[in-house]
Design a protein around this motif. Sequence first.
Motif, PDB file in Angstrom:
ATOM      1  N   MET A   1       1.000  -1.337  -0.020  1.00  0.00           N
ATOM      2  CA  MET A   1       0.025   0.072   0.036  1.00  0.00           C
ATOM      3  C   MET A   1       0.839   1.357   0.069  1.00  0.00           C
ATOM      4  O   MET A   1       0.358   2.222  -0.472  1.00  0.00           O
TER       5      MET A   1
ATOM      6  N   PHE B   1      -8.887  -1.476   7.479  1.00  0.00           N
ATOM      7  CA  PHE B   1      -8.247   0.014   7.663  1.00  0.00           C
ATOM      8  C   PHE B   1      -8.840   0.373   9.070  1.00  0.00           C
ATOM      9  O   PHE B   1      -9.808  -0.150   9.749  1.00  0.00           O
TER      10      PHE B   1
ATOM     11  N   ARG C   1      -9.591   8.935   0.148  1.00  0.00           N
ATOM     12  CA  ARG C   1      -8.263   8.157   0.096  1.00  0.00           C
ATOM     13  C   ARG C   1      -8.595   6.752   0.331  1.00  0.00           C
ATOM     14  O   ARG C   1      -8.165   5.815  -0.097  1.00  0.00           O
ATOM     15  N   SER C   2      -9.436   6.840   1.429  1.00  0.00           N
ATOM     16  CA  SER C   2      -9.833   5.370   2.187  1.00  0.00           C
ATOM     17  C   SER C   2     -10.416   4.424   1.175  1.00  0.00           C
ATOM     18  O   SER C   2     -10.416   3.165   1.422  1.00  0.00           O
ATOM     19  N   MET C   3     -11.367   5.046   0.601  1.00  0.00           N
ATOM     20  CA  MET C   3     -12.141   4.153  -0.461  1.00  0.00           C
ATOM     21  C   MET C   3     -11.159   3.692  -1.558  1.00  0.00           C
ATOM     22  O   MET C   3     -11.376   2.602  -1.935  1.00  0.00           O
TER      23      MET C   3
ATOM     24  N   GLU D   1      -7.995   3.125  -1.424  1.00  0.00           N
ATOM     25  CA  GLU D   1      -7.291   2.233  -0.807  1.00  0.00           C
ATOM     26  C   GLU D   1      -7.969   0.706  -0.599  1.00  0.00           C
ATOM     27  O   GLU D   1      -7.444  -0.330  -0.765  1.00  0.00           O
ATOM     28  N   ALA D   2      -9.324   0.966  -0.205  1.00  0.00           N
ATOM     29  CA  ALA D   2     -10.146  -0.213   0.235  1.00  0.00           C
ATOM     30  C   ALA D   2      -9.962  -0.934  -1.103  1.00  0.00           C
ATOM     31  O   ALA D   2     -10.020  -2.201  -1.145  1.00  0.00           O
TER      32      ALA D   2
END
Lengths: 253, 328
Positions: free
Chosen positions: A55, A93, B281-283, B285-286
């Motif tokens: 990542m 996360f 960004r989290s979406m 990355e998911a």
Amino acid sequence: MTMNPKIESKNVNLYYGAFHALKGITMSVQPNTVTALIGPSGCGKSTYLRLFNRMNDLIPGIRIEGDVQIDGKDIYSKSLRVDELRKKVGMVFQKPNPFPKSIFENVAYGLRVNGLNHASFVEERVETSLRQAALWEEVKDKLKKSAFELSGGQQQRLCIARALAIEPSVLLMDEPASALDPISTSKIEELIYELKSKYTIIIVTHNMQQAGRVSDKTAFFYLGELIEFDDTQVIFTNPQNPRTQSYVTGRFG
Amino acid sequence: MTLKRFIEKLIEGMLMISSSISALAVLLIVLFLFKEGFSLFSTSPLENHNVIVVSKGNPIEKLTAPQIKDIFDQKITNWQTVGGKNDTIILFTINDVSNYFSEEEIGENFEYLPEKLSRLTDSIPSMLAVYPDKYLAKDFKGKTVSVAKNNIPDFISGREWFPTAEPAVQLGVLPLILGTLMVSFFAILFALPVGLATAIYMAEVADERLRKILKPIIELLAGIPSVVYGFFGLIVIVPLIHDTFNLPVGETALAGSIVLAIMALPTIITVSEDAIRNTPRSMKEASLALGANKWQTIARVIIPNSMSGISAAAILGIGRAIGETMAV
């Protein structure tokens, strides 16, 4: 320790531009164990976790040295495809981050992007994953509803189910319970305990008790260095390094 | 403490007043438009208080604006066509006065004109005369032909747009509406894919340095006056279409659509790029963490997530293009 390690890192250095974020980390993780990464904020434990599904690649100006292996294969070799690696190494996360889709489609997403579209297969896999994540009973009647209608704890279990749906062998968890209330947290912890039989889990946590409850091994990071890595019991009761001692007893951090 | 609450109330009140004033202003403008617009439908299409008169024996009672236009364009020359006797139409307008009467006969201040005109229509049964109603004699022996008033159905479905036609105007906006719709439809068709592609490229593919150069340039494009785009269209696109399709003229709806599309592009690009970059960004990355590649992430997560922003971009862009019709 005769088994081959599932995950191994040898003398890994990582730089954000000029900042030396990880300093010569060497560590190996046995299969079907839970390893907790603890340490104060900014110590590099999340960065280290994100090393295993690459990542960190998304961040511009990053430079990685050293050797990271999963199942004996170098995951930073040029011949390896990143999306193939990420199918093997699932991630959950810090904050629940469901997609703006239905509950069903959230779990099915990983299958669909990997070309697994057969309806009955997808349905079966979604149900299995939701059951594994202890969410099935709560959502089985509203699979078509938006994932945002779930509570925070349910959303996080949905994200776990989503990660499990593509049947990874490693599960990375970046403070998975930090945004949740105690009841949801204990559900997630039970879940981690059950998932251990099928997956190798690495979990980053700020919560000492949590690390003590769920993990077999604990690694203490400080300022980008791995200070101590040992059985969780040893780290919490008889740490060898004075800095570990003062951290786990709450004297700093 | 009470002062603080008083100030809070004061601010609240001011906000309420300013919002109600702006709402009222918009409402008043709309009402004004409708009032002005609807007064059109109660007026006769005849210009300058003209009347249309025929002799008493003529069976014609009514004429429509298109019929009048055709008569004056000499397309209709026989009364039979509009439902009268089989007789040639003899036209008379106020400009023809000198052909029939001398200046002495009319009088210095046209004082004898009404009477002369009255007699004239009476004496020529097949005459159709148009003149201002102030010359209509008080004891007029012929009859006036009524003309259908402008009305809403004809206004919308009418195909003829001759707002300056003499003596009767024709107000059919159908071709105008259809033309606008067609041109804007094709403009969206051209602009949306290109704009979206550029926005995706800038937000997700281009590196930061290139984006920092591109973004201000594209935003600058949005500030170019529409006249310039129109000029560009006329000089570059019209001849291009002319040559490519071998047409006698290049000024087609296609040229209009392309110019409008170019005008809409900067808005579409910047607004939808912002929407795309606003995807958490989290979406992203998911999605990547589940083994999706970059393009799958864009197509399945980023675009659906920024759909509302993208449609706002399309509406704003086309709104600007249609609003500034100068270019077309």
